[in-house]
Design an enzyme around this catalytic site. Structure first.
Site, PDB file in Angstrom:
ATOM      1  N   TYR A 250     -11.852   1.945   9.962  1.00 38.52           N
ATOM      2  CA  TYR A 250     -12.797   2.958   9.012  1.00 38.52           C
ATOM      3  C   TYR A 250     -13.184   1.610   8.424  1.00 38.52           C
ATOM      4  O   TYR A 250     -14.110   1.554   7.776  1.00 38.52           O
ATOM      5  CB  TYR A 250     -12.818   4.093   8.960  1.00 38.52           C
ATOM      6  N   LYS A 251     -12.396   0.819   8.123  1.00 38.59           N
ATOM      7  CA  LYS A 251     -13.293  -0.443   6.912  1.00 38.59           C
ATOM      8  C   LYS A 251     -14.057  -1.432   7.570  1.00 38.59           C
ATOM      9  O   LYS A 251     -15.161  -1.169   7.866  1.00 38.59           O
ATOM     10  CB  LYS A 251     -11.519  -1.651   6.835  1.00 38.59           C
TER      11      LYS A 251
ATOM     12  N   ARG B  21     -12.403  -3.506  -7.023  1.00 37.91           N
ATOM     13  CA  ARG B  21     -12.439  -4.447  -5.656  1.00 37.91           C
ATOM     14  C   ARG B  21     -13.503  -4.837  -5.069  1.00 37.91           C
ATOM     15  O   ARG B  21     -14.297  -3.362  -5.429  1.00 37.91           O
ATOM     16  CB  ARG B  21     -11.400  -3.460  -4.737  1.00 37.91           C
TER      17      ARG B  21
ATOM     18  N   ASP C 168       0.598  -4.878   9.199  1.00 36.20           N
ATOM     19  CA  ASP C 168       0.065  -3.755   8.470  1.00 36.20           C
ATOM     20  C   ASP C 168      -1.646  -4.231   8.541  1.00 36.20           C
ATOM     21  O   ASP C 168      -1.285  -5.455   7.210  1.00 36.20           O
ATOM     22  CB  ASP C 168       0.077  -2.558   7.593  1.00 36.20           C
TER      23      ASP C 168
ATOM     24  N   PHE D 123       0.980  -1.272   0.460  1.00 39.63           N
ATOM     25  CA  PHE D 123      -0.320   0.006  -0.221  1.00 39.63           C
ATOM     26  C   PHE D 123       0.759   1.426   0.124  1.00 39.63           C
ATOM     27  O   PHE D 123       1.955   1.513   0.815  1.00 39.63           O
ATOM     28  CB  PHE D 123      -0.933   0.366   1.205  1.00 39.63           C
TER      29      PHE D 123
END
Length: 416
Positions: free
Chosen positions: A244-245, A391, A219, A142
């Site tokens: 927040y996912k 995705r 991560d 990422f």
């Protein structure tokens, strides 16, 4: 789901009936009612980017504002809020991370916490062996993770060793063994890869890195709340993740950090702040860190943002990560079967082995960018990942099989 249950038809009525059957058999189906529905949504397939708000949140926020904020005002810090980062961290650790209390704290953003943990690991390792001068990260990691590694390497005269992984995979013990050695300080890897959803063998990769005398920062942004983690049992050094996912903390929600207890004595926060001090209200000269993971706090904790996060943690505690993982496998397997049946020109760039797959999948197709724009306009929300990936993020507690069927069928139409 067995091969016999796989979709064999593109007939919309039969597909809808099959999805309805799966929802009727789903032991977690009732949890979908615990989330606020979107007014114009046909299918939300982006829970791995931003989770839906929990239905109890408006009342929880109203209660917080009226009772705690307005009711207690500045007294709230001493009475309620100063201990909240540790308390909520412990709940996340117990429900999602396999972490004993006192090792997880809620603070800052993922970016800031990754920087803090990497910088602390570098200082700790080089104090013991100054010859170590290499940081390890995947070339397709990422962007934030790569940027921080590069900046720390530049600032401290270190070398970055880049690891190449297959498009539909991520870090493996074999790849880790090829790059770690006596010069390695720390490796930064994703537990679940943000693009491919590859779930690493975190226990074995950790063992390989530590066998070389190095440390690893995981991560877990795409892992926490979607796959069961056992950080203590796996001997993990450090971990960090957003909320927040799959933790549904909302836009801008604070991240969390895990530091194994064995590293607490030498943990040094590179951004010391008054609320990470042992006695923050003494206002004395000089900085003396709070004990343990509490020293990672720098500025004022984002108390208001923790309200949404706490509501979702309550749901996860109720459902249990084992059941959440079981539904995640069922949802992603069903989505892959629908893609195979409805989008023959697409490439599933995600592990088909559920043991190595998180709770999202990436479908590569040359028309992806245009298709996602069309889908968003029509209330079907996946996301696009350069250069050609759609995705599909399936958050187990808030996503139904019917929603997956609607979304994949709309995706097939948009791609064609």
């Amino acid at each position: 789901m067995s091969d016999a249950d796989a979709p064999r038809t593109a007939n919309p009525a039969e597909l809808r009936a099959r999805a309805a059957h799966l929802d009727a058999a789903d032991p977690l189906a009732a949890y979908t009612a615990h989330f606020v529905p979107g007014d114009d949504l046909v299918a939300y397939l982006d829970g791995n980017s931003l989770g839906r708000p929990v239905a109890s949140l408006p009342a929880a926020l109203d209660g917080f504002v009226r009772t705690q904020w307005a009711g207690r005002l500045i007294r709230g810090w001493d009475e309620l809020w100063l201990t909240r980062p540790r308390e909520l961290g412990d709940r996340i650790g117990a429900a999602c991370l396999g972490a004993a209390s006192g090792q997880t704290i809620v603070a800052d953003s993922t970016t800031v916490l990754i920087f803090k943990l990497l910088r602390a690991a570098i200082a700790d390792q080089q104090a013991v062996d100054a010859k170590r001068d290499e940081l390890i990260v995947l070339a397709d990691e990422f962007p934030t993770d790569r940027y921080i590694v590069e900046r720390l390497a530049d600032d401290h005269g270190l070398t970055v060793r880049w690891v190449d992984a297959a498009l539909d995979a991520g870090i493996t013990p074999g790849l880790a063994a090829e790059v770690v050695g006596p010069r390695t300080i720390v490796a930064l890897f994703s537990g679940v890869a943000y693009r491919s959803a590859w779930w690493a063998d975190m226990a074995e990769v950790t063992r390989v890195v530590q066998a070389a005398g190095a440390r690893v920062v995981w991560d877990c942004s795409h892992a926490v709340g979607s796959v069961p983690l056992e950080l203590d049992a796996w001997g993990v050094d450090y971990a960090v993740g957003c909320s927040y996912k799959y933790l549904n903390g909302g836009p801008g929600a604070p991240a969390w950090a895990y530091v194994a207890e064995r590293h607490h004595a030498s943990l040094r926060n590179p951004i010391p702040g008054w609320l990470g001090a042992a006695k923050p209200f003494s206002m004395t000269e000089g900085y003396s860190p709070a004990p343990g993971v509490g020293s990672l706090v720098s500025g004022t904790p984002p108390i208001l943002n923790m309200v949404a996060l706490a509501e979702m943690v309550t749901l996860i505690e109720s459902a249990g990560m084992a059941a959440i993982r079981e539904k995640s496998i069922a949802l992603t397997s069903y989505a892959i079967e629908l893609v195979d049946a409805l989008i023959p020109g697409a490439t599933v760039s995600t592990p088909r082995d559920p043991a190595r797959r998180g709770s999202h999948l990436t479908i590569d197709h040359p028309n992806s960018a245009v298709a996602v724009q069309r889908l968003w306009a029509g209330g079907v929300i996946p996301d696009f990942r350069h250069p050609s990936g759609v995705r599909i993020g399936l958050s187990p507690l808030s996503t139904s099989f019917a929603e997956v069927e609607r979304g994949i069928r709309a995706l097939a139409d948009a791609l064609s």
